[in-house]
Design a protein around this motif. Sequence first.
Motif, PDB file in Angstrom:
ATOM      1  N   PHE A   8     -20.625  52.897  50.836  1.00 26.53           N
ATOM      2  CA  PHE A   8     -20.962  54.101  50.518  1.00 26.53           C
ATOM      3  C   PHE A   8     -21.312  54.891  52.029  1.00 26.53           C
ATOM      4  O   PHE A   8     -22.144  54.304  52.776  1.00 26.53           O
ATOM      5  N   LYS A  32     -27.078  54.786  47.633  1.00 30.38           N
ATOM      6  CA  LYS A  32     -26.363  56.112  47.127  1.00 30.38           C
ATOM      7  C   LYS A  32     -27.280  57.418  47.761  1.00 30.38           C
ATOM      8  O   LYS A  32     -26.788  58.212  48.677  1.00 30.38           O
ATOM      9  N   ALA A  35     -27.048  57.030  51.822  1.00 29.37           N
ATOM     10  CA  ALA A  35     -25.735  57.252  52.273  1.00 29.37           C
ATOM     11  C   ALA A  35     -25.461  58.897  52.595  1.00 29.37           C
ATOM     12  O   ALA A  35     -24.891  59.136  53.632  1.00 29.37           O
TER      13      ALA A  35
END
Length: 254
Positions: A8, A32, A35
């Motif tokens: 990611f 996530k 990222a």
Amino acid sequence: MELNYKVFGEGKPLIILHGLFGSADNWLTIAKDLAEHNYQIFLVDQRNHGDSPHSDEFNYTAMAADLNEFIETHQLERPLILGHSMGGKTVMKFAVNYADKWDKIIVVDIGPKAYPVHHDVILKGLKSIDLPNIKSRGDADKQLSEYVKDMGTRQFLLKNLARDKQGGYKWKINLPVIDKNIENVGEGLEEPLAIEREVLFIRGEKSDYILDQDIILINQIFPNSEVKTIKGAGHWVHAEKPNEVEELMLEFFR
């Protein structure tokens, strides 16, 4: 060994390793989020876990070598690395054996000391599940509940169930090899890190994996290290207090 992974974001490389009976997906939410902060996150399945290959060899020397191979294959320049529990032991072994290959390391709720085997009941429970004859995850959960009373723990363990080609169920983890080598998972680390690079240990306040007296050994093996405690969290710190873990990670990496 070519490990399975998910990636990611873009930026400074950060590798995350899960714990025993876990997989890359355990850190999905945090990956996530991170990222978005200019990091390229690699969530990796360790050998005998997730969708990575199975092997009869299951020890920290092999898993540290897997991590080194992953870094070389993906041409990662001194990445940041985080490991939780068994993954933390892999990362510590890697840090000492490949001291020139990393920038900063975070170890989550595990110390370098040796731990006695304490997964006997879980292993008995997993081995008790009659895979050829179960018709649903509910059947597996019912059988496992005879050994593992906590529903959250059962749900975590049963993420390792997958469908086989015949429509039945199989284990994604290499259960026989993990069972046979379970003593290796608690193995202690004795060699000190030869360089003064930064290492952060994060522990849960309610967890007994890193006790106050363990900090002496941590400082002996990792001279430039600190231990941070997350209030109200147990061993699954990242699942219970993801925001607090993210804050400590970002602060340390900066």
